[in-house]
Design a protein around this motif. Structure first.
Motif, PDB file in Angstrom:
ATOM      1  N   VAL A  61      -1.775   3.484   5.071  1.00 14.18           N
ATOM      2  CA  VAL A  61      -2.405   4.891   5.323  1.00 14.18           C
ATOM      3  C   VAL A  61      -3.453   5.048   5.137  1.00 14.18           C
ATOM      4  O   VAL A  61      -3.989   4.837   3.907  1.00 14.18           O
ATOM      5  N   GLY A  62      -4.538   5.545   5.840  1.00 12.03           N
ATOM      6  CA  GLY A  62      -5.716   5.698   5.262  1.00 12.03           C
ATOM      7  C   GLY A  62      -7.007   4.705   5.064  1.00 12.03           C
ATOM      8  O   GLY A  62      -6.202   3.574   6.193  1.00 12.03           O
TER       9      GLY A  62
ATOM     10  N   ARG B 285       0.428  10.879   9.605  1.00 13.14           N
ATOM     11  CA  ARG B 285      -0.783   9.701  10.706  1.00 13.14           C
ATOM     12  C   ARG B 285       0.076   8.634  10.927  1.00 13.14           C
ATOM     13  O   ARG B 285       0.811   8.455  10.241  1.00 13.14           O
TER      14      ARG B 285
ATOM     15  N   ILE C  18     -11.918   8.628   2.391  1.00 15.21           N
ATOM     16  CA  ILE C  18     -11.182   7.428   1.962  1.00 15.21           C
ATOM     17  C   ILE C  18      -9.551   7.436   2.703  1.00 15.21           C
ATOM     18  O   ILE C  18      -8.674   6.757   2.634  1.00 15.21           O
ATOM     19  N   GLY C  19      -9.263   8.934   3.156  1.00 12.36           N
ATOM     20  CA  GLY C  19      -8.040   9.576   4.018  1.00 12.36           C
ATOM     21  C   GLY C  19      -7.637   9.875   3.218  1.00 12.36           C
ATOM     22  O   GLY C  19      -6.061   9.094   3.084  1.00 12.36           O
ATOM     23  N   THR C  20      -7.974  10.086   2.146  1.00 16.71           N
ATOM     24  CA  THR C  20      -6.640  10.956   0.842  1.00 16.71           C
ATOM     25  C   THR C  20      -5.691  12.062   2.037  1.00 16.71           C
ATOM     26  O   THR C  20      -5.782  12.104   3.477  1.00 16.71           O
ATOM     27  N   THR C  21      -4.498  12.076   1.410  1.00 13.76           N
ATOM     28  CA  THR C  21      -3.613  12.955   2.672  1.00 13.76           C
ATOM     29  C   THR C  21      -3.468  14.701   2.233  1.00 13.76           C
ATOM     30  O   THR C  21      -3.180  15.433   2.523  1.00 13.76           O
TER      31      THR C  21
ATOM     32  N   VAL D 152      -7.901   3.730  -2.731  1.00 12.08           N
ATOM     33  CA  VAL D 152      -7.088   3.814  -4.186  1.00 12.08           C
ATOM     34  C   VAL D 152      -6.742   5.619  -4.206  1.00 12.08           C
ATOM     35  O   VAL D 152      -6.902   6.549  -3.775  1.00 12.08           O
ATOM     36  N   THR D 153      -5.431   5.284  -4.799  1.00 11.68           N
ATOM     37  CA  THR D 153      -5.055   7.128  -5.485  1.00 11.68           C
ATOM     38  C   THR D 153      -5.493   6.958  -6.837  1.00 11.68           C
ATOM     39  O   THR D 153      -6.497   6.211  -6.967  1.00 11.68           O
TER      40      THR D 153
ATOM     41  N   LEU E 269      -2.921   0.710  -4.319  1.00 12.22           N
ATOM     42  CA  LEU E 269      -3.248   2.100  -3.959  1.00 12.22           C
ATOM     43  C   LEU E 269      -3.751   2.233  -5.208  1.00 12.22           C
ATOM     44  O   LEU E 269      -3.598   3.258  -5.550  1.00 12.22           O
TER      45      LEU E 269
ATOM     46  N   ASN F 170       1.617  14.258  -2.811  1.00  6.60           N
ATOM     47  CA  ASN F 170       1.370  13.193  -1.864  1.00  6.60           C
ATOM     48  C   ASN F 170       1.434  11.975  -1.655  1.00  6.60           C
ATOM     49  O   ASN F 170       2.001  11.544   0.045  1.00  6.60           O
ATOM     50  N   ALA F 171       2.943  11.993  -2.380  1.00  5.77           N
ATOM     51  CA  ALA F 171       4.159  10.530  -1.818  1.00  5.77           C
ATOM     52  C   ALA F 171       4.741  10.598  -0.962  1.00  5.77           C
ATOM     53  O   ALA F 171       4.392  12.653  -0.948  1.00  5.77           O
TER      54      ALA F 171
ATOM     55  N   ASP G 246       4.550   3.230   0.527  1.00  2.32           N
ATOM     56  CA  ASP G 246       5.836   3.264   1.782  1.00  2.32           C
ATOM     57  C   ASP G 246       6.671   1.736   2.087  1.00  2.32           C
ATOM     58  O   ASP G 246       7.131   1.574   3.311  1.00  2.32           O
TER      59      ASP G 246
ATOM     60  N   GLN H 177       3.697   5.762  -4.391  1.00  8.28           N
ATOM     61  CA  GLN H 177       2.627   4.929  -4.031  1.00  8.28           C
ATOM     62  C   GLN H 177       2.788   3.064  -4.063  1.00  8.28           C
ATOM     63  O   GLN H 177       3.998   2.845  -4.397  1.00  8.28           O
TER      64      GLN H 177
ATOM     65  N   PHE I 102       0.659  -1.243  -0.336  1.00  4.53           N
ATOM     66  CA  PHE I 102       0.107   0.042   0.051  1.00  4.53           C
ATOM     67  C   PHE I 102       0.933   1.109  -0.162  1.00  4.53           C
ATOM     68  O   PHE I 102       0.602   2.173   0.771  1.00  4.53           O
TER      69      PHE I 102
HETATM   70  P1  IMP Z   1      -4.329  11.418  -1.999  1.00  4.86           P
HETATM   71  O1  IMP Z   1      -3.411  10.124  -2.812  1.00  4.86           O
HETATM   72  O2  IMP Z   1      -3.716  11.863  -1.446  1.00  4.86           O
HETATM   73  O3  IMP Z   1      -5.408  10.853  -2.795  1.00  4.86           O
HETATM   74  O4  IMP Z   1      -5.125   9.450  -1.249  1.00  4.86           O
HETATM   75  C1  IMP Z   1      -5.990   8.205  -1.246  1.00  4.86           C
HETATM   76  C2  IMP Z   1      -4.784   7.040  -0.785  1.00  4.86           C
HETATM   77  O5  IMP Z   1      -4.190   6.797  -0.800  1.00  4.86           O
HETATM   78  C3  IMP Z   1      -5.414   7.532   0.980  1.00  4.86           C
HETATM   79  O6  IMP Z   1      -5.406   6.127   1.639  1.00  4.86           O
HETATM   80  C4  IMP Z   1      -3.955   7.670   1.418  1.00  4.86           C
HETATM   81  O7  IMP Z   1      -3.405   7.999   2.861  1.00  4.86           O
HETATM   82  C5  IMP Z   1      -2.810   7.041  -0.138  1.00  4.86           C
HETATM   83  N1  IMP Z   1      -1.658   7.678  -0.149  1.00  4.86           N
HETATM   84  C6  IMP Z   1      -1.284   8.172  -0.805  1.00  4.86           C
HETATM   85  N2  IMP Z   1      -0.112   8.326  -1.694  1.00  4.86           N
HETATM   86  C7  IMP Z   1       0.231   7.787  -0.383  1.00  4.86           C
HETATM   87  C8  IMP Z   1       1.680   7.407  -0.715  1.00  4.86           C
HETATM   88  O8  IMP Z   1       2.899   8.053  -0.625  1.00  4.86           O
HETATM   89  N3  IMP Z   1       2.155   6.484   0.867  1.00  4.86           N
HETATM   90  C9  IMP Z   1       0.907   5.432   1.432  1.00  4.86           C
HETATM   91  N4  IMP Z   1      -0.189   5.849   1.152  1.00  4.86           N
HETATM   92  C10 IMP Z   1      -0.679   7.021   0.537  1.00  4.86           C
END
Ligand code: IMP
Length: 428
Positions: free
Chosen positions: A272-273, A302, A125-128, A237-238, A227, A38-39, A13, A223, A11
């Motif tokens: 995460v999320g 987080r 979703i728990g996005t960043t 997912v992202t 995801l 987000n990464a 990391d 990611q 997922f």
């Molecule tokens: P988003 O990419 O910010 O829209 O987040 C969507 C989902 O992907 C959430 O669960 C985030 O925690 C997860 N996510 C996004 N980028 C990363 C990353 O680099 N590492 C781990 N989880 C990520």
């Protein structure tokens, strides 16, 4: 072999940043192909910690060309602060190349990410909350603003005028937010344009020429497989394609040029999320691994959810990515906790299986079937300087992962620093 994709098999990391950094020494070019800020890639070199969100980890090795390709969405403020941060620590960033086709993350993307998450309530979703999802939405709905537009003041203003009116209407009517002023956004972003202009270049010929001439090119995924918008646990997912195929689309290279796909696997799992996570540990063991492995988000801080290694997921990831070899990270984190476990199958309402379920709802109903293995101690792993000098229990764990996933482990990370990486086989 010259073109290698590094992809996360869980997922995110998994330690891709560290692996990329380690391999960069022997690479000529590192290419980031998807995702945005987000990464978060944490790399430790000579005791110094670096946290990168957009610039490929290869920048920490002098003389490398580091490409941010078409498929990435770029928050210019984050990118500029990364450039400045690296320069202030003595790193040369002149090797950075930014694709004019990459999309620009705008302030309304960040605001919308926050508002949409709040509106989802318990289903969030728990996005960043970095605006990455809304930026990809605009890209696919063809109302995005690209780096090329940002570099051309007239084009930028023309596109922004139309898009901003639509976004402000949405923000005001749906979320009761004030929205953004055209003049302020223009001034801010045209300032960013001036700073980024020296790095903008058509990256497609740059990457293809490097591959054609036999240079060593690393494609650095952000990611992880689960995801991925097509192959992950949708909707948790992202909004991009971290899987190996995403490297071709995002960087503009044909699938036939990819020689190897290196799957990055953390020795346990983290997420995460929100979303299903069959091997999640919500007990004391989970907290111990979280603290020992410093498992707190690089981007958001987080606490990450922690679980045992899941070989069912890894097998699926190996197939989806066409993985040719594995890099296993954080073996040191699992030291000193006694018996370790690997999930080899799932108990489901319809029987026991070793196959990955078709839907995330099915995955959520799976109970892991574990195999227990003897653990190892901190001091045993800390003193090892080669695979042969590692404790037998570590070598057994690695062999079992190879057997279960069906791919060779070629790199093993046994500590945070770049120097604590054991190379079992040449990756290139
Ligand atoms: P988003 O990419 O910010 O829209 O987040 C969507 C989902 O992907 C959430 O669960 C985030 O925690 C997860 N996510 C996004 N980028 C990363 C990353 O680099 N590492 C781990 N989880 C990520």
């Amino acid at each position: 072999m010259a073109a290698v994709v590094i992809v996360g098999m869980q997922f995110g990391d998994e330690g891709k940043g560290k692996i990329t950094d380690y391999l960069s020494e022997r690479a000529d070019m590192v290419v980031r192909y998807q995702g945005g800020s987000n990464a978060g890639h944490t790399v430790v070199v000579g005791g110094e910690e670096y946290r990168l969100h957009l610039i490929p980890s290869g920048i920490l090795t002098p003389g490398k060309i580091c490409v941010i390709a078409n498929g990435v969405v770029i928050d210019p403020a984050v990118l500029i602060s990364e450039i400045d941060g690296l320069a202030s620590r003595g790193h040369d960033v002149s090797g950075l190349r930014i694709s004019p086709a990459a999309h620009v993350l705008m302030p309304y993307h960040r605001r919308l990410d926050e508002m949409e998450e709040e509106a989802r309530g318990a289903n969030r979703i728990g996005t960043t909350r970095r605006g990455v999802g809304p930026a990809y939405v605009d890209k696919y709905s063809r109302s995005g603003i690209r780096i090329a537009d940002l570099m051309d003041e007239a084009s930028f203003k023309r596109r922004l005028e139309v898009v901003l009116e639509e976004k402000n209407t949405l923000l005001r009517r749906l979320y009761g937010d004030d929205g953004f002023r055209f003049g302020e956004v223009c001034e801010q972003y045209l300032g960013y344009a001036r700073r980024l202009r020296p790095y903008v270049a058509d990256t497609v010929p740059i990457v293809n020429e490097a591959v054609r001439s036999g240079k060593r090119v690393l494609f650095e995924g952000a990611q992880g497989t689960f995801l991925d918008v097509d192959h992950g646990t949708y909707p948790y997912v992202t909004s991009s394609s971290p899987t190996a195929g995403g490297a071709c689309v995002g960087a503009g290279v044909g699938p036939t040029v990819i020689d190897k796909v290196l799957g990055a696997v953390k020795a346990y799992t983290s997420r995460v999320g929100s979303g299903p996570f069959p091997t999640e540990l919500t007990d004391e063991m989970g907290s111990r691994i979280r603290d020992k492995g410093k498992e707190y988000g690089t981007t958001t801080g987080r606490p990450r959810r922690i679980g045992w290694l899941d070989a069912v997921m890894l097998r699926r990831a190996a197939v989806v990515n066409g993985v040719t070899a594995l890099a296993v990270t954080k073996m040191d984190t699992l030291a000193g906790i006694g018996t370790v476990k690997i999930c080899t199958g799932y108990r489901t309402p319809w029987g026991t299986t070793t196959d990955f379920p078709a839907t995330p709802d099915d995955l959520a109903s799976c109970e892991p079937v574990y195999e227990e293995m003897e653990g190892w101690r901190d001091e045993e792993i800390a003193s090892a300087s080669s695979f042969e000098t590692l404790p037998t229990a570590v070598r057994r764990y690695v062999s079992r992962v190879e057997e279960l996933v069906g791919a060779r482990v070629v790199l093993l990370s046994v500590g945070r620093d770049r120097s604590r990486t054991l190379c079992l086989e040449d990756v290139f």
